[in-house]
Design an enzyme around this catalytic site. Structure first.
Site, PDB file in Angstrom:
ATOM      1  N   CYS A   2       0.824  -1.204   0.000  1.00  0.00           N
ATOM      2  CA  CYS A   2       0.000   0.000   0.000  1.00  0.00           C
ATOM      3  C   CYS A   2       0.864   1.262   0.000  1.00  0.00           C
ATOM      4  CB  CYS A   2      -0.945   0.095   1.181  1.00  0.00           C
ATOM      5  SG  CYS A   2      -2.044  -1.306   1.332  1.00  0.00           S
ATOM      6  N   ARG A  29       4.006  -0.205  -4.686  1.00  0.00           N
ATOM      7  CA  ARG A  29       3.736  -0.727  -3.336  1.00  0.00           C
ATOM      8  C   ARG A  29       2.433  -1.524  -3.279  1.00  0.00           C
ATOM      9  NH1 ARG A  29       6.850   1.797   0.539  1.00  0.00           N
ATOM     10  NH2 ARG A  29       5.386   1.141   2.126  1.00  0.00           N
ATOM     11  N   TRP A  76      -2.629  -2.824  -1.686  1.00  0.00           N
ATOM     12  CA  TRP A  76      -2.287  -4.244  -1.845  1.00  0.00           C
ATOM     13  C   TRP A  76      -3.113  -4.949  -0.774  1.00  0.00           C
ATOM     14  CZ3 TRP A  76      -0.227  -8.369   0.895  1.00  0.00           C
ATOM     15  CH2 TRP A  76       0.258  -9.432   0.126  1.00  0.00           C
ATOM     16  N   ASN A 102      -1.577   2.130   5.741  1.00  0.00           N
ATOM     17  CA  ASN A 102      -0.688   1.078   5.249  1.00  0.00           C
ATOM     18  C   ASN A 102      -0.259   0.279   6.475  1.00  0.00           C
ATOM     19  OD1 ASN A 102       1.405  -0.436   4.107  1.00  0.00           O
ATOM     20  ND2 ASN A 102       2.864   1.241   4.311  1.00  0.00           N
ATOM     21  N   GLY A 103      -0.523  -1.028   6.471  1.00  0.00           N
ATOM     22  CA  GLY A 103      -0.171  -1.851   7.635  1.00  0.00           C
ATOM     23  C   GLY A 103      -1.339  -2.742   8.003  1.00  0.00           C
ATOM     24  N   GLU A 484      18.240 -16.412  -8.066  1.00  0.00           N
ATOM     25  CA  GLU A 484      17.775 -15.051  -8.341  1.00  0.00           C
ATOM     26  C   GLU A 484      17.263 -14.924  -9.782  1.00  0.00           C
ATOM     27  OE1 GLU A 484      16.746 -12.611  -6.935  1.00  0.00           O
ATOM     28  OE2 GLU A 484      16.870 -10.991  -8.391  1.00  0.00           O
ATOM     29  N   LYS A 488      13.343 -14.051 -10.891  1.00  0.00           N
ATOM     30  CA  LYS A 488      12.921 -12.978 -11.809  1.00  0.00           C
ATOM     31  C   LYS A 488      11.933 -13.514 -12.838  1.00  0.00           C
ATOM     32  CE  LYS A 488      13.821 -10.073 -10.096  1.00  0.00           C
ATOM     33  NZ  LYS A 488      14.522 -10.144  -8.893  1.00  0.00           N
ATOM     34  N   GLU A 491       8.596 -14.231 -11.204  1.00  0.00           N
ATOM     35  CA  GLU A 491       7.845 -13.025 -10.825  1.00  0.00           C
ATOM     36  C   GLU A 491       7.235 -12.313 -12.027  1.00  0.00           C
ATOM     37  OE1 GLU A 491       9.816 -10.367  -7.496  1.00  0.00           O
ATOM     38  OE2 GLU A 491      11.277 -11.095  -8.932  1.00  0.00           O
ATOM     39  N   HIS A 507      18.567 -35.574  -7.234  1.00  0.00           N
ATOM     40  CA  HIS A 507      17.862 -36.235  -6.126  1.00  0.00           C
ATOM     41  C   HIS A 507      16.378 -35.890  -6.148  1.00  0.00           C
ATOM     42  CE1 HIS A 507      21.716 -37.485  -4.408  1.00  0.00           C
ATOM     43  NE2 HIS A 507      22.143 -36.299  -4.817  1.00  0.00           N
ATOM     44  N   LYS A 610       6.222  -4.205  -3.770  1.00  0.00           N
ATOM     45  CA  LYS A 610       7.674  -4.074  -3.621  1.00  0.00           C
ATOM     46  C   LYS A 610       8.114  -4.072  -2.161  1.00  0.00           C
ATOM     47  CE  LYS A 610      11.603  -1.825  -5.652  1.00  0.00           C
ATOM     48  NZ  LYS A 610      12.073  -3.064  -6.299  1.00  0.00           N
TER      49      LYS A 610
HETATM   50  C1  F6R Z   1      12.023  -9.746  -5.925  1.00  0.00           C
HETATM   51  C2  F6R Z   1      11.789  -8.816  -4.872  1.00  0.00           C
HETATM   52  C3  F6R Z   1      11.442  -9.334  -3.532  1.00  0.00           C
HETATM   53  C4  F6R Z   1      12.225  -8.570  -2.476  1.00  0.00           C
HETATM   54  C5  F6R Z   1      11.815  -9.008  -1.072  1.00  0.00           C
HETATM   55  C6  F6R Z   1      12.648  -8.310  -0.008  1.00  0.00           C
HETATM   56  O1  F6R Z   1      12.313  -9.117  -7.131  1.00  0.00           O
HETATM   57  O2  F6R Z   1      11.869  -7.629  -5.074  1.00  0.00           O
HETATM   58  O3  F6R Z   1      11.688 -10.695  -3.441  1.00  0.00           O
HETATM   59  O4  F6R Z   1      13.584  -8.806  -2.679  1.00  0.00           O
HETATM   60  O5  F6R Z   1      10.473  -8.703  -0.871  1.00  0.00           O
HETATM   61  O6  F6R Z   1      12.512  -6.931  -0.086  1.00  0.00           O
HETATM   62  P1  F6R Z   1      13.579  -5.982   0.575  1.00  0.00           P
HETATM   63  O7  F6R Z   1      14.843  -6.147  -0.162  1.00  0.00           O
HETATM   64  O8  F6R Z   1      12.991  -4.615   0.426  1.00  0.00           O
HETATM   65  O9  F6R Z   1      13.698  -6.408   1.997  1.00  0.00           O
END
Ligand code: F6R
Length: 615
Positions: A2, A29, A76, A102-103, A484, A488, A491, A507, A610
């Protein structure tokens, strides 16, 4: 999770356009619904929609609305579906109080029941809606607006960043924070802004006040007064922080998407991060050298950056570093957290609820634990709860999927690793210089890669489009890259992937391989290479379609592969250690084009936000 934006101005202005722009800058957000409240002449007008922010302009022509106060929210969903009626702002029974949040208010069920028994009518399924009703109740009992907000917040458990306005106090907006960020910007004598994050207020001011937990601010046009929620009587004096980011950093600047722009910004993010103050890097290195036990914790992409960093640091430190996902930190270490430990916490936002909870729990254990934090955000919660912190210099990242901030985190950890090597003097001065020289070359390697290969990666993706499942396999330090890179693709392109150890894949996961199953091998020529060749053969023998990411001079794995992506870097140990930095742009690009191939918006992956400020 949010985004909140608020503005109060001395004069009437086209507030609709500004409020819309404000939440658009926070769209990363959350983007499942949104709403705006305007105040004009002591009257509140609320507009809400489900779906993307543009829907609110299309439906209500928000840009045409004028006024002197607005609060806005992009959501969100946590409690209640992303419908119009669950969107913020929420109001009380009279419609005179409007609030965005937000929260999560954890005790909302008890409070809602209590309020319903008093006759309050609720319009939504959200936890948030209890807040304006509680404020209404306190106002009815004679409290001032400020007192009513304070009394309300004292009754709530959980996390909040809120902005609230009251029709009878048209020249005032109240904002407050507990565990969910709020920043405040002032245009002296004219306007005051509040937001969940800096990019939303960056066009108006670079000097901003960061609310701390349990703080409340009263915003009036061009001024802000700060108070502690526990002791609301005395004003607190706060100093503003100067933000170095420019407005352009948070714009697309001609790129179709933020994700692509941010991948192309990686060389700059590295060059800037390499200039982190030497004393900060040295301080981290000294703490790790003297620690009895070391843990590293983070979530998502930051966790994978931690895995890469852990390999790099261990390489020179010669001590085991235990990596634990932040959400499981406490569960893993309950009763087992060692005295004199150092915890490295990594978080782009510095606000991830589970990361914050992990380090606060460790700190409260009274075991002389030191917290070293790496984050991209000045003034974030992580900086407040850590003993020492380093701010990475990636600049603002707007794409929801982390790209350049991952690279900046790994660079920071690489700097710490090399500082340890320098202090310990176990690596010869020539070799140490070779490592530093390789590190300084990483931006050029990425630039050359992007210049030569972007069209090629796009072409590969077109041919892979039909596949739904992928493996990303590697050994050693490259497991971080495999995980990683796979994250990507998962996601942004909604593919199912497994990022795994190539050795361990025998395995179990290998049972999925059939003719044409795509497997992406991350294969720098390091000490794991020869065994990885064997793993490639195992998967090829079962019909796997082999895509390998290799250095330009590679031969063996190239011959075994159906497709190769070639990274322009020398095949030496100095560069191999840094391959999590130089190999990842290839996989980020692949994911970006895969998202486009599937008509998905890479900047706003489904169901993601995010900054994850809930547990
Ligand atoms: C993936 C992504 C998330 C963040 C995770 C942690 O692309 O952005 O997996 O890495 O939510 O977020 P931070 O780094 O802000 O603690």
């Amino acid at each position: 999770m949010c985004g909140i934006f608020g503005l109060i101005s001395k004069e009437n202005l086209e507030i609709g356009e500004i409020a819309l722009e404000g939440i658009k800058r926070l769209e990363y957000r959350g983007y499942d619904s949104c709403g705006i409240c305007f105040q004009n002449g002591g009257k509140l007008t609320i507009r809400k929609v489900s779906g993307k922010i543009n829907n609110i302009q299309e439906k209500f022509n928000i840009k045409s609305l004028s006024g002197h106060l607005a609060i806005a929210h992009t959501r969100w969903a946590t409690h209640g579906a992303p419908t119009e009626y669950n969107s913020h702002p929420h109001t009380d029974c009279t419609g005179e109080i409007a609030l965005v949040h937000n929260g999560i208010i954890e005790n909302f069920m008890e409070l809602k029941k209590e309020l319903q028994e008093k006759g309050h009518q609720f319009q939504s399924e959200t936890d948030t809606e209890i807040l304006p009703h509680l404020i209404e109740d306190f106002l009815k009992n004679g409290a001032s607006f400020k007192e009513a907000v304070i009394k309300t917040l004292k009754r709530c458990t959980g996390a909040y960043g809120i902005a609230v306005c009251y029709a009878k106090k048209p020249d005032m907006m109240i904002v407050a924070r507990k565990e969910s960020p709020i920043v405040i910007g002032i245009e002296e004598g004219k306007k005051s802004y509040c937001a969940s994050d800096i990019p939303a207020i960056l066009p108006y001011t670079r000097s901003c006040y960061i609310l701390e937990d349990d703080e409340l601010a009263i915003l009036q046009p061009g001024e802000a007064k700060f108070y502690n929620i526990e002791n609301g009587m005395n004003e607190i004096l706060k100093e503003p922080e100067y933000i170095k980011w420019s407005v352009d950093d948070a714009q697309k600047n001609g790129y179709e998407h933020f994700m692509l722009k941010e991948i192309f910004e990686e060389p700059r993010a590295i060059r800037n991060t390499l200039n982190i103050k030497k004393e900060d890097i040295e301080l981290f290195a000294q703490h790790l050298l003297s620690a009895d036990h070391i843990y590293i914790t983070a979530a998502g992409t930051s966790y994978y950056a931690s895995l890469a960093g852990k390999y790099m640091i261990t390489n020179f430190l010669g001590k085991y570093i235990q990596s634990i996902e932040c959400s499981e930190f406490q569960n893993n270490l309950q009763g087992a957290l060692e005295e004199n430990s150092v915890i490295i916490a990594v978080s782009q936002s510095g606000e991830t609820a589970d990361t914050i909870e992990a380090i606060r729990w460790a700190k409260n254990a009274q075991k002389n634990i030191k917290i070293l934090a790496i984050t991209n955000i000045v003034g974030s919660s992580l900086t407040r709860y850590s003993d020492h912190f380093i701010i990475t210099r990636a600049g603002p990242e707007i794409g929801v999927a982390s790209t350049k901030t991952y690279i900046a985190q790994v660079i920071t950890l690489a700097l710490v690793a090399l500082e340890i090597a320098k202090i310990k003097q176990e690596v010869s001065p020539e070799d140490l210089e070779n490592y530093y020289s390789a590190l300084r070359s990483t931006p050029t390697i990425i630039e050359q890669f992007l210049e030569k290969n972007t069209a090629y990666v796009k072409h590969i993706v077109t041919n892979l489009e039909k596949n739904i499942n992928y493996f990303f396999l590697a050994r050693g330090i490259s497991i971080a890259t495999a995980k990683e890179g796979g994250l990507k693709l998962k996601e942004v392109a909604c593919r199912f992937i497994e990022g795994y150890s190539a050795a361990h894949a025998k395995h179990g996961p290998i049972s999925l391989v059939r003719e044409g199953f795509p497997i992406i091998f991350i294969a720098p020529p390091d000490e794991t290479y020869e065994r990885l060749v064997g793993n490639v053969m195992e998967f090829k023998a079962r019909g796997g379609f082999i895509i390998s990411v290799v250095v330009e001079s590679d031969k063996k794995i190239t011959e075994l592969s159906d497709v190769t992506i070639r990274i322009p870097q020398p095949p030496t140990q100095f560069y191999n250690l840094l391959s999590p930095i130089t190999f990842i742009p290839a996989l980020q690009l692949l994911s970006y084009y895969a998202a486009l191939e599937h008509d998905l918006d890479p900047d706003k992956p489904l169901n993601l936000a995010k900054t994850v400020t809930v547990h």
